[in-house]
Enzyme design. Structure first.
Site, PDB file in Angstrom:
ATOM      1  N   TYR A 190     -65.740  20.343 -37.734  1.00  0.00           N
ATOM      2  CA  TYR A 190     -64.774  21.413 -37.462  1.00  0.00           C
ATOM      3  C   TYR A 190     -65.018  22.028 -36.086  1.00  0.00           C
ATOM      4  O   TYR A 190     -66.108  22.492 -35.800  1.00  0.00           O
ATOM      5  CB  TYR A 190     -64.868  22.508 -38.528  1.00  0.00           C
ATOM      6  CG  TYR A 190     -63.815  23.572 -38.312  1.00  0.00           C
ATOM      7  CD1 TYR A 190     -62.475  23.274 -38.526  1.00  0.00           C
ATOM      8  CD2 TYR A 190     -64.151  24.830 -37.855  1.00  0.00           C
ATOM      9  CE1 TYR A 190     -61.501  24.220 -38.311  1.00  0.00           C
ATOM     10  CE2 TYR A 190     -63.176  25.793 -37.628  1.00  0.00           C
ATOM     11  CZ  TYR A 190     -61.852  25.479 -37.857  1.00  0.00           C
ATOM     12  OH  TYR A 190     -60.884  26.411 -37.630  1.00  0.00           O
TER      13      TYR A 190
ATOM     14  N   ASP B  43     -57.603  25.673 -25.990  1.00  0.00           N
ATOM     15  CA  ASP B  43     -58.302  26.937 -26.210  1.00  0.00           C
ATOM     16  C   ASP B  43     -59.572  26.842 -25.377  1.00  0.00           C
ATOM     17  O   ASP B  43     -60.460  26.056 -25.677  1.00  0.00           O
ATOM     18  CB  ASP B  43     -58.616  27.077 -27.701  1.00  0.00           C
ATOM     19  CG  ASP B  43     -59.398  28.342 -28.010  1.00  0.00           C
ATOM     20  OD1 ASP B  43     -59.884  29.004 -27.066  1.00  0.00           O
ATOM     21  OD2 ASP B  43     -59.539  28.669 -29.205  1.00  0.00           O
TER      22      ASP B  43
ATOM     23  N   LYS C   6     -58.800  24.617 -35.168  1.00  0.00           N
ATOM     24  CA  LYS C   6     -57.603  23.870 -35.551  1.00  0.00           C
ATOM     25  C   LYS C   6     -56.925  23.294 -34.317  1.00  0.00           C
ATOM     26  O   LYS C   6     -57.238  23.664 -33.191  1.00  0.00           O
ATOM     27  CB  LYS C   6     -56.640  24.788 -36.298  1.00  0.00           C
ATOM     28  CG  LYS C   6     -56.862  24.787 -37.795  1.00  0.00           C
ATOM     29  CD  LYS C   6     -56.330  23.521 -38.486  1.00  0.00           C
ATOM     30  CE  LYS C   6     -56.782  23.477 -39.936  1.00  0.00           C
ATOM     31  NZ  LYS C   6     -56.949  22.177 -40.502  1.00  0.00           N
TER      32      LYS C   6
HETATM   33  C1  F6R Z   1     -59.295  29.347 -36.721  1.00  0.00           C
HETATM   34  C2  F6R Z   1     -60.355  29.979 -35.951  1.00  0.00           C
HETATM   35  C3  F6R Z   1     -61.018  31.190 -36.492  1.00  0.00           C
HETATM   36  C4  F6R Z   1     -62.520  30.970 -36.705  1.00  0.00           C
HETATM   37  C5  F6R Z   1     -63.193  32.197 -37.309  1.00  0.00           C
HETATM   38  C6  F6R Z   1     -64.708  32.042 -37.429  1.00  0.00           C
HETATM   39  O1  F6R Z   1     -58.807  28.224 -36.077  1.00  0.00           O
HETATM   40  O2  F6R Z   1     -60.704  29.513 -34.879  1.00  0.00           O
HETATM   41  O3  F6R Z   1     -60.382  31.614 -37.660  1.00  0.00           O
HETATM   42  O4  F6R Z   1     -62.724  29.854 -37.521  1.00  0.00           O
HETATM   43  O5  F6R Z   1     -62.951  33.328 -36.530  1.00  0.00           O
HETATM   44  O6  F6R Z   1     -65.215  31.728 -36.178  1.00  0.00           O
HETATM   45  P1  F6R Z   1     -66.777  31.602 -35.874  1.00  0.00           P
HETATM   46  O7  F6R Z   1     -67.329  30.648 -36.878  1.00  0.00           O
HETATM   47  O8  F6R Z   1     -66.821  31.091 -34.474  1.00  0.00           O
HETATM   48  O9  F6R Z   1     -67.349  32.984 -36.019  1.00  0.00           O
HETATM   49 MG    MG Z   2     -60.310  29.974 -30.460  1.00  0.00          MG
HETATM   50 MG    MG Z   3     -55.943  28.638 -31.159  1.00  0.00          MG
END
Ligand code: F6R
Ligand code: MG
Ligand code: MG
Length: 372
Positions: A229, A12, A232
């Protein structure tokens, strides 16, 4: 005979509108880079696609697994795409490139890798699975069904090359060690391990009769690399099919129904795995539901079998209406789970939540606790 290697490397490196989908400018950079590498003779063929916000580089070559040149090519391609994503101010630009400098192998540096080197048969069909908003252990259920469940795979009963069974390599992601178990004799012990998806994941499978490679899966745990974190570990997996391996239809039939995988919003929820065609490979509802695509390819003379114009031929398996049932089940399950909000079991258990931003929130409350 020279062996062919299929390398599936993904990352990603930034996406359009939050974590939804890889936009065209990043695809273009990836295609240009890989076309140059093909021109230079480093790779024999390639196909660029996406699983949600993950850029997926499928390549064939003669350099073997863990080749520094091939991993370097993938790393440079991701870097270039991440730079473009930064210019465009796309979301999460460069998120999976966890280190500054490449050091020989992308494993442990953020990108996910599944690779298989094999001597080509007369005809060599392969299924490429790629998923978004989940983790490598999401394939545990799928791979068990395909290679160990005779109610799924008729070949385990009917094909003499398969009745002997398969060998599964399982990675313990916490202690960084592996074990190999043989089915059918050890199928219950195998389930005892891989049912714990938080910790154990299937990394490779061989046909027991001749130790021929049958499947390979990515096993990155970004949180264990970064210590926090960072999204994923959206996984990829390669599975060989037909003539003594499970048939293409036996490899994809587990997705006749949905099943629950860990990930979805903020990597913190159980979500129904939804099989989709490439045109629907984007994550929307509650950043999901976790999606999986399956591409059928044929390996021919070191390359992806190509059409008259030299374009790789891809069978977009989950685009088929035969998977509508699983899609509907997934949405129904999604709607039940989302009604539960942040209550377990919709949300992952405390051990998995350790690797999210939840501990920061809990820490803020700490000084307010009084002895009961
Ligand atoms: C799951 C993922 C998204 C983010 C969510 C919050 O793998 O990447 O669900 O965790 O959109 O993202 P932030 O904290 O960057 O606003
Ligand atoms: Mg992403
Ligand atoms: Mg992804």
């Amino acid at each position: 005979m020279v062996k062919t290697t299929v390398s599936m490397i993904k990352a990603d490196v930034g996406s359009l509108a939050g974590h939804t989908v890889v936009p065209e400018p990043l695809f273009r950079i990836a295609r240009e880079r890989l076309a140059e590498a093909k021109e230079a003779g480093l790779i024999n063929s390639f196909y660029v696609f996406n699983a949600g916000d993950d850029l997926e580089l499928l390549m064939t070559h003669f350099k073997g697994e863990n080749s520094e040149e091939i991993h370097g090519l993938a790393w440079d391609t991701f870097k270039a795409a991440a730079d473009r994503a930064k210019e465009l101010k796309l979301y999460g630009a460069g998120q999976d490139l966890l280190v500054d400098a490449f050091s020989g192998n992308v494993k442990g540096m953020g990108p996910g890798v599944a690779e298989m080197e094999f001597e080509e048969r007369g005809s060599d069909p392969v299924v490429v699975f790629a998923a978004d908003k989940t983790e490598p252990a999401a394939f545990n259920y799928l791979l068990y069904k395909v290679f160990a469940d005779p109610f799924n795979t008729a070949g385990l009963v009917i094909d003499p090359r398969m009745v002997v069974g398969f060998k599964f390599e399982v990675l313990d992601a916490i202690e960084s060690k592996t074990v190999v178990l043989k089915t059918p004799e050890e199928s219950y012990s195998l389930l005892a391990l891989i049912g714990t998806t938080e910790r154990y994941m299937i990394s490779r499978i061989w046909r027991a009769e001749d130790d021929e490679i049958a499947a390979a899966s990515s096993t990155t745990k970004l949180s264990l690399i970064a210590g926090k974190y960072v999204g994923k570990d959206d996984p990829v997996c390669l599975v060989r099919g037909q003539s003594g391996f499970p048939a293409m239809g036996e490899i994809t039939v587990p997705l006749l129904h949905t099943y629950l995988v860990a990930g979805w919003m903020r990597g913190s929820h159980w979500g129904p795995f939804m099989p989709v065609g490439l045109k629907d490979s984007r994550c929307t509802v509650f950043d999901g539901p976790p999606r999986i695509v399956a591409l059928g390819i044929q390996i021919a003379d070191g390359k992806l079998a190509s059409d008259d114009e030299g374009r790789p031929m891809i069978a977009d398996i989950f685009a088929d209406p035969a998977f509508d049932l699983a899609r509907r089940e997934a949405l129904e399950l999604a709607s039940h789970l989302r009604r539960m909000g942040e209550f377990e079991p919709a949300r992952l258990g405390p051990a998995a939540m350790e690797y999210t931003t939840l501990p920061q929130v809990l820490k803020q409350l700490e000084p307010r606790f009084r002895k009961a």
